[in-house]
Design an enzyme around this catalytic site. Structure first.
Site, PDB file in Angstrom:
ATOM      1  N   VAL A 120      -4.395  -2.566   4.661  1.00 58.28           N
ATOM      2  CA  VAL A 120      -3.397  -2.527   5.729  1.00 58.28           C
ATOM      3  C   VAL A 120      -4.053  -3.091   6.985  1.00 58.28           C
ATOM      4  O   VAL A 120      -5.130  -2.646   7.394  1.00 58.28           O
ATOM      5  CB  VAL A 120      -2.900  -1.087   5.993  1.00 58.28           C
ATOM      6  CG1 VAL A 120      -1.649  -1.131   6.860  1.00 58.28           C
ATOM      7  CG2 VAL A 120      -2.601  -0.370   4.696  1.00 58.28           C
TER       8      VAL A 120
ATOM      9  N   HIS B   1       3.919   0.264  12.326  1.00 65.89           N
ATOM     10  CA  HIS B   1       3.989   0.258  10.872  1.00 65.89           C
ATOM     11  C   HIS B   1       2.644   0.632  10.252  1.00 65.89           C
ATOM     12  O   HIS B   1       2.559   1.419   9.310  1.00 65.89           O
ATOM     13  CB  HIS B   1       4.384  -1.153  10.402  1.00 65.89           C
ATOM     14  CG  HIS B   1       5.294  -1.158   9.248  1.00 65.89           C
ATOM     15  ND1 HIS B   1       6.657  -1.290   9.350  1.00 65.89           N
ATOM     16  CD2 HIS B   1       5.039  -1.008   7.931  1.00 65.89           C
ATOM     17  CE1 HIS B   1       7.203  -1.237   8.154  1.00 65.89           C
ATOM     18  NE2 HIS B   1       6.238  -1.059   7.281  1.00 65.89           N
TER      19      HIS B   1
ATOM     20  N   SER C 158       0.816  -1.217   0.000  1.00 66.56           N
ATOM     21  CA  SER C 158       0.000   0.000   0.000  1.00 66.56           C
ATOM     22  C   SER C 158       0.854   1.275   0.000  1.00 66.56           C
ATOM     23  O   SER C 158       0.437   2.302  -0.532  1.00 66.56           O
ATOM     24  CB  SER C 158      -0.933   0.005   1.209  1.00 66.56           C
ATOM     25  OG  SER C 158      -1.876  -1.024   1.063  1.00 66.56           O
TER      26      SER C 158
HETATM   27  C1  DLZ Z   1       5.750  -3.776   5.382  1.00 60.88           C
HETATM   28  C2  DLZ Z   1       4.259  -3.859   5.324  1.00 60.88           C
HETATM   29  C3  DLZ Z   1       3.527  -4.274   6.456  1.00 60.88           C
HETATM   30  C4  DLZ Z   1       4.168  -4.633   7.744  1.00 60.88           C
HETATM   31  N1  DLZ Z   1       2.192  -4.384   6.407  1.00 60.88           N
HETATM   32  C5  DLZ Z   1       1.551  -4.061   5.275  1.00 60.88           C
HETATM   33  C6  DLZ Z   1       0.128  -4.152   5.202  1.00 60.88           C
HETATM   34  O1  DLZ Z   1      -0.574  -4.563   6.135  1.00 60.88           O
HETATM   35  N2  DLZ Z   1      -0.461  -3.800   4.020  1.00 60.88           N
HETATM   36  C7  DLZ Z   1       0.250  -3.347   2.942  1.00 60.88           C
HETATM   37  O2  DLZ Z   1      -0.354  -3.029   1.914  1.00 60.88           O
HETATM   38  N3  DLZ Z   1       1.593  -3.276   2.975  1.00 60.88           N
HETATM   39  C8  DLZ Z   1       2.243  -3.613   4.094  1.00 60.88           C
HETATM   40  N4  DLZ Z   1       3.604  -3.538   4.155  1.00 60.88           N
HETATM   41  C9  DLZ Z   1       4.357  -3.196   2.908  1.00 60.88           C
HETATM   42  C10 DLZ Z   1       4.482  -1.685   2.632  1.00 60.88           C
HETATM   43  O3  DLZ Z   1       3.261  -1.146   2.143  1.00 60.88           O
HETATM   44  C11 DLZ Z   1       5.571  -1.440   1.556  1.00 60.88           C
HETATM   45  O4  DLZ Z   1       5.292  -2.223   0.414  1.00 60.88           O
HETATM   46  C12 DLZ Z   1       6.967  -1.760   2.042  1.00 60.88           C
HETATM   47  O5  DLZ Z   1       7.249  -1.085   3.236  1.00 60.88           O
HETATM   48  C13 DLZ Z   1       8.039  -1.381   0.982  1.00 60.88           C
HETATM   49  O6  DLZ Z   1       7.989   0.009   0.686  1.00 60.88           O
END
Ligand code: DLZ
Length: 167
Positions: free
Chosen positions: A90, A97, A65
């Site tokens: 998310v 985070h 995201s």
């Molecule tokens: C790293 C991460 C985490 C912990 N959780 C989610 C999430 O629940 N939903 C989501 O869409 N992305 C998550 N990410 C990834 C981050 O959005 C991103 O892709 C990374 O930090 C790399 O920039």
């Protein structure tokens, strides 16, 4: 639409403008892909149901995201679109985070709306757990992708209406 006990996808189809002449971008995050691909499915089908042509829907994937904002900006820069839908999910974890990603995407999409003269739709699920995400991606609370597609159609139609006032 998105209140505790309501279905996100409940709307009156007669009140939705035709999407026949509209061109859409959808940028979808592949993090929590079971959820986000269900959002994509809901958004895509809704655009088609309201008249959009398959050739007029550009779909691009980003890793998470956090990348939705830049993915949407690329779309705005390199394609001629009437509206861009951003889809992601998310889920709250044990660290902060969640807060940082939600804030970044919310701020990023707001900025895009202010800096480009087309609508960018916020189709980001921000949930406490997977159960809530399932309920909002085709479960008992509907599908936020559907809601995002309806918003995109309405905002693109509003823009066309305003442009006609200039003529
Ligand atoms: C790293 C991460 C985490 C912990 N959780 C989610 C999430 O629940 N939903 C989501 O869409 N992305 C998550 N990410 C990834 C981050 O959005 C991103 O892709 C990374 O930090 C790399 O920039």
């Amino acid at each position: 639409m998105a209140t505790k006990n309501s279905n996100l996808s409940a709307y009156n189809p007669d009140q939705i403008p035709s999407a026949k002449k509209m061109i859409f971008g959808i940028v979808v995050s592949d993090w929590n892909s079971d959820i986000t691909h269900a959002l994509l499915d809901g958004a895509y089908k809704t655009l088609i149901e309201h008249g959009a042509k398959e050739d007029n829907i550009l779909v691009k994937h980003v890793p998470g995201s956090f990348e939705l904002t830049l993915g949407a900006q690329f779309m705005a820069e390199y394609a001629d679109l009437d509206a861009i839908i951003c889809l992601g999910c998310v889920i709250q974890g044990e660290t902060r985070h969640f807060d940082f990603i939600c804030q970044s995407v919310t701020h990023g999409i707001t900025e895009l709306n202010m800096n480009y003269n087309i609508p960018f739709v916020f189709g980001l699920l921000t949930t406490n757990n997977m159960e809530q995400a399932i309920a909002r991606s085709g479960g008992k609370h509907g599908n936020k992708g559907v809601e995002a597609a309806i918003t995109a159609i309405k905002m693109a139609a509003l823009q066309k209406e305003m442009e006609e006032l200039e003529d």
